[in-house]
Scaffold this active site. Sequence first.
Site, PDB file in Angstrom:
ATOM      1  N   ASP A   1      44.714  38.945  -5.375  1.00 47.80           N
ATOM      2  CA  ASP A   1      45.425  39.203  -4.124  1.00 47.80           C
ATOM      3  C   ASP A   1      46.566  40.187  -4.359  1.00 47.80           C
ATOM      4  O   ASP A   1      46.815  40.623  -5.474  1.00 47.80           O
ATOM      5  CB  ASP A   1      45.846  37.903  -3.432  1.00 47.80           C
ATOM      6  CG  ASP A   1      46.812  37.085  -4.275  1.00 47.80           C
ATOM      7  OD1 ASP A   1      47.511  37.679  -5.111  1.00 47.80           O
ATOM      8  OD2 ASP A   1      46.863  35.861  -4.085  1.00 47.80           O
TER       9      ASP A   1
ATOM     10  N   MET B   1      56.812  32.672   2.421  1.00 50.58           N
ATOM     11  CA  MET B   1      56.582  33.644   3.493  1.00 50.58           C
ATOM     12  C   MET B   1      57.632  33.482   4.589  1.00 50.58           C
ATOM     13  O   MET B   1      57.306  33.480   5.776  1.00 50.58           O
ATOM     14  CB  MET B   1      55.168  33.474   4.068  1.00 50.58           C
ATOM     15  CG  MET B   1      54.104  33.838   3.054  1.00 50.58           C
ATOM     16  SD  MET B   1      52.442  33.408   3.569  1.00 50.58           S
ATOM     17  CE  MET B   1      52.364  31.675   3.148  1.00 50.58           C
TER      18      MET B   1
ATOM     19  N   LYS C   1      44.442  44.950  -0.622  1.00 51.19           N
ATOM     20  CA  LYS C   1      44.907  46.338  -0.495  1.00 51.19           C
ATOM     21  C   LYS C   1      44.718  46.842   0.931  1.00 51.19           C
ATOM     22  O   LYS C   1      43.905  46.349   1.671  1.00 51.19           O
ATOM     23  CB  LYS C   1      44.062  47.195  -1.438  1.00 51.19           C
ATOM     24  CG  LYS C   1      44.666  48.512  -1.773  1.00 51.19           C
ATOM     25  CD  LYS C   1      43.922  49.162  -2.907  1.00 51.19           C
ATOM     26  CE  LYS C   1      42.430  49.323  -2.642  1.00 51.19           C
ATOM     27  NZ  LYS C   1      41.739  49.957  -3.750  1.00 51.19           N
TER      28      LYS C   1
HETATM   29  N1  SAH Z   1      50.069  30.624  -4.114  1.00 56.99           N
HETATM   30  C1  SAH Z   1      51.374  31.238  -4.136  1.00 56.99           C
HETATM   31  C2  SAH Z   1      51.949  31.415  -2.752  1.00 56.99           C
HETATM   32  C3  SAH Z   1      51.169  32.367  -1.880  1.00 56.99           C
HETATM   33  S1  SAH Z   1      51.938  32.670  -0.352  1.00 56.99           S
HETATM   34  C4  SAH Z   1      52.324  30.414  -5.018  1.00 56.99           C
HETATM   35  O1  SAH Z   1      51.955  29.315  -5.419  1.00 56.99           O
HETATM   36  O2  SAH Z   1      53.405  30.891  -5.319  1.00 56.99           O
HETATM   37  C5  SAH Z   1      52.884  34.109  -0.715  1.00 56.99           C
HETATM   38  C6  SAH Z   1      54.356  33.774  -0.746  1.00 56.99           C
HETATM   39  O3  SAH Z   1      54.690  33.202  -1.994  1.00 56.99           O
HETATM   40  C7  SAH Z   1      55.256  34.980  -0.657  1.00 56.99           C
HETATM   41  O4  SAH Z   1      55.427  35.382   0.682  1.00 56.99           O
HETATM   42  C8  SAH Z   1      56.536  34.429  -1.232  1.00 56.99           C
HETATM   43  O5  SAH Z   1      57.217  33.614  -0.308  1.00 56.99           O
HETATM   44  C9  SAH Z   1      56.012  33.520  -2.322  1.00 56.99           C
HETATM   45  N2  SAH Z   1      56.005  34.197  -3.644  1.00 56.99           N
HETATM   46  C10 SAH Z   1      54.957  34.503  -4.413  1.00 56.99           C
HETATM   47  N3  SAH Z   1      55.358  35.055  -5.566  1.00 56.99           N
HETATM   48  C11 SAH Z   1      56.696  35.092  -5.538  1.00 56.99           C
HETATM   49  C12 SAH Z   1      57.716  35.538  -6.435  1.00 56.99           C
HETATM   50  N4  SAH Z   1      57.400  36.087  -7.625  1.00 56.99           N
HETATM   51  N5  SAH Z   1      59.003  35.417  -6.066  1.00 56.99           N
HETATM   52  C13 SAH Z   1      59.335  34.867  -4.895  1.00 56.99           C
HETATM   53  N6  SAH Z   1      58.425  34.430  -4.005  1.00 56.99           N
HETATM   54  C14 SAH Z   1      57.122  34.532  -4.317  1.00 56.99           C
END
Ligand code: SAH
Length: 466
Positions: free
Chosen positions: A249, A384, A271
Site C-alpha cells: 500500500d 487517519m 499509487k
Molecule cells: N495498518 C496500519 C494503519 C493503516 S490506516 C497500522 O497498523 O498502522 C493509515 C493510517 O495509519 C494513517 O492515516 C496514519 O494515521 C497511521 N499511520 C501509519 N503509519 C504511520 C506512521 N509511520 N506514523 C504515524 N501514523 C501512521
Amino acid sequence: MKHYPVFLNVEGRRIVLSGGGDAALAKLRLLLKTEARITVFANDPTPEIARWHEEGRLTLVVRPVEPGDALCTALFYAANEDDAEDARVAAIARAEGALVNIVDNLEDSQFITPAIVDRDPVTVAIGTEGAAPVLARSIKRGLEDNLSPLLGTLARIGKAFRPEVEALPHGRKRREFWAEYYGRAGPAALAEGGENAVPAALRALLDRYLVAEAKAGRVDFVGAGPGDPELLTLKARRALDEADVVIHDRLVTPELLELARREALIIDAGKEGFGPSTPQAEIDAMIVDHALRGAHVVRLKAGDPTVFGRLDEEIEAVDAAGLDWGIVPGITAASAAVAAIGQSLTKRNRNSEVRFLTGHDMKGFAEQEWRALARPGAVAAIYMGKKSARFIQGRLLMHGADPATPITAIENASRPTQRIVSTRLSEMSEALSDAGLTGPALTFLGLAPRAALAAADEIEQKELAL
Ligand code: SAH
C-alpha cells in the site's frame, strides 16, 4: 552514489603497482588473491615483495615507473607514499589508458578499493566513498562473523552443479532447491563427509526436487510496521525474502521494499492511476490472480495488517479461491507513536482501556462513542485523523470533554522525518492544521509527551511554591 560498484574480470589481465613499502604491501596482499598478472615497480622493495617475485607470484622491476610501463594495464595503483611521485606515475598511467588508484587519495583516484569479505567465489565488497573506513571495517567484521568460512566451498561446488539444475523449471522451485542446498543440505553434507560428500548430496537433493509436485501459490498478509526497517519482524523479513510478488500500500516506504527479493514483482496498489483508492475488488483480484498462478504473494501493509487495513475483505477473496494464507502481524502506528512520546498506551489509575479510532470511514467522518471518549483519563489512538480533527474536536467538546485534555499528533512515527505536535483539545484543529502535517500522522487523545508533562509539572510545582 559517486562510486558505482562492479566486479571486474581481471583473469590474465595486467595490474601494475608503483611502490615498494607498506602501502604497496597492503594492496598486494589483496591483489595476489586475484588471477591477474601483477607487475610491481619499486626502487627499494620490501623483502616480501622480492620473495613473491622469486616465487613467480608477481613480476618485480627495480626502477621507477616510466612512460610505456602502464600500456595494456587494467588497473594501476600508485602506492609510493610520496605525493609527488604518486602524481607523476598516475599521470603516466592515465595517459596510457589504465584506471588509476592513488592510495589514500580519494580525490585523484578514478576508482577505490572496497573492504572485502572473501569467500571466493562469493565476494562482498563494502564501500563508504571514503566517508567512514571505520564503518566499512565494522560492517566487514559483522559479515565475516555471519558468513561461514565454508560458504566459498559450497558456492564453488554449487556453481559446478548448475548445468544439472537446469532440469528444474525456472522460478520458485529452482530457488527453493538452491536455498535448501545453501541453507541445510550443503552445510550438513560438508560437516558429515567433507568436501567429497557434497556433490552426492546435491544429486540426491536434485532427485528429490525433480519428483516433487509443483507447489501451489500462497498469500501472506504481512505487517510492514510504521516505516523504520528495523521495526520489521523477522517473519516479515523472511516473507519479503521469499516473495515472488509483493503488493504494497501507499504508506510502505521504499526502504522496506528494498528488502524484497530482487527478482520479486513489486506492485504499488496505492499509487495514483490506481489511485489512493485502488478499488478494493481490484486489489483482491490481483492478489488471487498471482497466487493462483503459483506465486508466493506478500500483501504488505503498513503497520499491522489487522488494524484499519481492510484485511478481512482480502482474506475472504483468498479463501474463496481456495488458497492458503497466513497473517504476519506488525507494529501498528499507535505503538510506534506512543513509543515516540515516551508514554504507555495504558496506565494504572489513568486508563485501563484504549480505543483505536479511525477519523473517517467509507461514509465520511466516523461517529464514535463520544461520551466515553470525553471522560477524564480516556485515551484513544486516532488513525487517519488529520482531516477530521475539527469534527473530532467539536464532538468531544460537545460531549463535555475537558478543553485542557492533551492531544498529541505524531507524524511519520519511527522515520527520520518524525515530528511531534503537542496541544490541548481546545486548540486541536488549529494546532494540527498550523503544523502542516504532510506525512501519515497518528493523533492521541489524552496523552502528552512525557517530556512536556515533566516540564508542566515543574512549572506547577514552582507556582505552588510561590
Ligand atoms: N495498518 C496500519 C494503519 C493503516 S490506516 C497500522 O497498523 O498502522 C493509515 C493510517 O495509519 C494513517 O492515516 C496514519 O494515521 C497511521 N499511520 C501509519 N503509519 C504511520 C506512521 N509511520 N506514523 C504515524 N501514523 C501512521
